[in-house]
Design a protein around this motif. Structure first.
Motif, PDB file in Angstrom:
ATOM      1  N   UNK A  19       4.855  22.069   1.885  1.00 11.17           N
ATOM      2  CA  UNK A  19       5.438  23.335   2.314  1.00 11.17           C
ATOM      3  C   UNK A  19       6.959  23.245   2.368  1.00 11.17           C
ATOM      4  N   UNK A  20       7.611  24.174   1.695  1.00 13.35           N
ATOM      5  CA  UNK A  20       9.074  24.215   1.720  1.00 13.35           C
ATOM      6  C   UNK A  20       9.559  24.588   3.108  1.00 13.35           C
ATOM      7  N   UNK A  21      10.671  24.014   3.515  1.00 20.02           N
ATOM      8  CA  UNK A  21      11.263  24.328   4.800  1.00 20.02           C
ATOM      9  C   UNK A  21      10.780  23.467   5.944  1.00 20.02           C
ATOM     10  N   UNK A  22       9.740  22.669   5.720  1.00 15.20           N
ATOM     11  CA  UNK A  22       9.217  21.786   6.761  1.00 15.20           C
ATOM     12  C   UNK A  22       9.559  20.347   6.426  1.00 15.20           C
ATOM     13  N   UNK A  23       9.586  19.500   7.448  1.00 17.10           N
ATOM     14  CA  UNK A  23       9.729  18.067   7.248  1.00 17.10           C
ATOM     15  C   UNK A  23       8.338  17.436   7.213  1.00 17.10           C
ATOM     16  N   UNK A  24       8.233  16.265   6.621  1.00 17.84           N
ATOM     17  CA  UNK A  24       6.918  15.630   6.481  1.00 17.84           C
ATOM     18  C   UNK A  24       7.014  14.118   6.635  1.00 17.84           C
ATOM     19  N   UNK A  25       5.912  13.555   7.132  1.00 21.92           N
ATOM     20  CA  UNK A  25       5.682  12.111   7.075  1.00 21.92           C
ATOM     21  C   UNK A  25       4.424  11.899   6.251  1.00 21.92           C
ATOM     22  N   UNK A  26       4.509  11.012   5.281  1.00 24.25           N
ATOM     23  CA  UNK A  26       3.361  10.696   4.438  1.00 24.25           C
ATOM     24  C   UNK A  26       3.022   9.215   4.599  1.00 24.25           C
ATOM     25  N   UNK A  27       1.736   8.925   4.722  1.00 18.87           N
ATOM     26  CA  UNK A  27       1.261   7.549   4.732  1.00 18.87           C
ATOM     27  C   UNK A  27       0.228   7.425   3.623  1.00 18.87           C
ATOM     28  N   UNK A  28       0.484   6.524   2.684  1.00 23.30           N
ATOM     29  CA  UNK A  28      -0.409   6.398   1.528  1.00 23.30           C
ATOM     30  C   UNK A  28      -1.605   5.517   1.885  1.00 23.30           C
ATOM     31  N   UNK A  29      -2.799   6.111   1.828  1.00 21.08           N
ATOM     32  CA  UNK A  29      -4.022   5.400   2.194  1.00 21.08           C
ATOM     33  C   UNK A  29      -4.643   4.664   1.019  1.00 21.08           C
ATOM     34  N   UNK A  30      -4.567   5.248  -0.176  1.00 21.39           N
ATOM     35  CA  UNK A  30      -5.153   4.629  -1.373  1.00 21.39           C
ATOM     36  C   UNK A  30      -4.293   4.959  -2.576  1.00 21.39           C
ATOM     37  N   UNK A  31      -4.284   4.052  -3.561  1.00 21.94           N
ATOM     38  CA  UNK A  31      -3.610   4.310  -4.821  1.00 21.94           C
ATOM     39  C   UNK A  31      -2.102   4.138  -4.733  1.00 21.94           C
ATOM     40  N   UNK A  32      -1.397   4.877  -5.581  1.00 21.97           N
ATOM     41  CA  UNK A  32       0.060   4.810  -5.639  1.00 21.97           C
ATOM     42  C   UNK A  32       0.612   6.192  -5.960  1.00 21.97           C
ATOM     43  N   UNK A  33       1.828   6.442  -5.524  1.00 20.93           N
ATOM     44  CA  UNK A  33       2.527   7.680  -5.828  1.00 20.93           C
ATOM     45  C   UNK A  33       3.904   7.356  -6.379  1.00 20.93           C
ATOM     46  N   UNK A  34       4.392   8.233  -7.239  1.00 27.58           N
ATOM     47  CA  UNK A  34       5.759   8.141  -7.736  1.00 27.58           C
ATOM     48  C   UNK A  34       6.554   9.331  -7.233  1.00 27.58           C
ATOM     49  N   UNK A  35       7.758   9.064  -6.747  1.00 22.28           N
ATOM     50  CA  UNK A  35       8.701  10.146  -6.456  1.00 22.28           C
ATOM     51  C   UNK A  35       9.557  10.315  -7.700  1.00 22.28           C
ATOM     52  N   UNK A  36       9.443  11.453  -8.337  1.00 26.24           N
ATOM     53  CA  UNK A  36      10.193  11.710  -9.559  1.00 26.24           C
ATOM     54  C   UNK A  36      11.255  12.768  -9.275  1.00 26.24           C
ATOM     55  N   UNK A  37      12.498  12.401  -9.519  1.00 28.15           N
ATOM     56  CA  UNK A  37      13.630  13.294  -9.307  1.00 28.15           C
ATOM     57  C   UNK A  37      14.471  13.285 -10.563  1.00 28.15           C
ATOM     58  N   UNK A  38      14.978  14.424 -10.952  1.00 32.00           N
ATOM     59  CA  UNK A  38      15.720  14.546 -12.204  1.00 32.00           C
ATOM     60  C   UNK A  38      16.880  13.555 -12.247  1.00 32.00           C
TER      61      UNK A  38
END
Length: 301
Positions: free
Chosen positions: A53-72
């Motif tokens: 959601x735009x406008x909100x802050x977030x905390x993410x905890x990865x439980x399984x797998x992997x994620x990539x943060x992709x920024x231009x």
């Protein structure tokens, strides 16, 4: 919270490994208030992205797998199992993608109180990445507890979730400071010289600190101190001092235990009118409009 200025500035004697006193770190972080209202596990299919959601802050905890943060224009940042990602300002223009296989992530949504030392919140980085090895000692305990509360429909569960998110955010910032790679005002706490100046401001907020006195406390020349302080904290030393006093006043007003004029004198203002002007300039409304905390009764003006 007790309303007297003495109690507000009575700091516990603890200390993280970064070299900056834990009492100072706790004192500053106590002024950053937030409300959490959403905790959900999300499954992300391979090659798909996670929408936040735009406008909100977030905390993410990865439980399984992997994620990539992709920024231009930047190389992808890899988030691995057990890692935590704090997004104080949301994702912005970045994307969170499960690159090769399904990933499972716990998403906590929250909002910072817009009046909590606003310059400090604005100066937080786009993201703070805590790897599992750095946060395992507390993440492995608090995340399962959080998920228990998510499934609890007993009265008070929503408050518990908000408080746990609060603890996770504060612990994340504390871990980040301990790593010594901070920027912004947290960098000021991990810089030994600037931290000494911050410490005297926090311990003796009623004293009218001059730039010469603060630079002496830091052991720096006045010009070098002012430049370094502003670069790390995002405020001039005197502006920071004034905002800190006003935030102490706001905490006292929230308890409803004293009149505006009395609090103005407690935090070092010579008149209620001068205090009210400064308060409104920082928070956008006069001190008489400050709402006491639930259960507290505002005294008659």
């Amino acid at each position: 919270m007790t309303g007297s200025l003495e109690n507000l500035t009575d700091l516990p004697d603890v200390g993280p490994r970064s070299g900056v006193s834990g009492d100072l770190l706790s004192h500053v972080l106590a002024q950053i208030r937030l409300t959490g209202d959403h905790v959900r596990p999300h499954d992300i299919a391979a090659s798909e992205s996670l929408d936040l959601e735009a406008g909100a802050a977030h905390v993410l905890v990865l439980a399984e797998g992997a994620l990539h943060i992709e920024d231009a224009g930047e190389s992808p940042v890899v988030i691995e199992r057990g890692d935590l990602l704090l997004l104080p300002h949301g994702l912005g223009g970045a994307r969170l993608i499960a690159p090769r296989a399904r990933a499972s992530v716990i998403v906590c949504r929250f909002w910072f109180d817009p009046h909590s030392l606003r310059g400090m919140v604005a100066a937080l980085p786009e993201r703070i990445h805590i790897r599992h090895a750095e946060g395992a000692g507390w993440l492995d305990g608090i995340v399962p507890f959080l998920m228990v509360e998510v499934t609890d429909d007993e009265p008070g569960a929503a408050l518990m979730i908000s408080r746990i998110i609060d603890v996770i955010v504060i612990r994340t910032l504390r871990t980040w400071v301990q790593r010594g790679h901070t920027t912004g005002w947290l960098g000021g706490l991990s810089d030994a010289r600037i931290a000494r100046a911050l410490k005297v401001v926090h311990e003796r907020p009623l004293q009218r600190w001059s730039l010469d006195a603060l630079s002496d406390a830091a052991g720096m020349s006045r010009s070098s101190f002012c430049e370094r302080f502003a670069a790390l904290v995002g405020r001039s030393p005197l502006r920071y001092q004034n905002e800190w006093r006003l935030n102490l006043a706001r905490a006292m007003l929230a308890t409803g235990e004293a009149r505006v004029g009395e609090i103005a004198l407690r935090v070092g203002y010579e008149s209620e009118s001068a205090f009210s002007r400064a308060y409104k300039a920082l928070f956008g409304y006069p001190p008489r409009n400050e709402t006491p905390a639930p259960g507290e009764e505002r005294p008659h003006a």
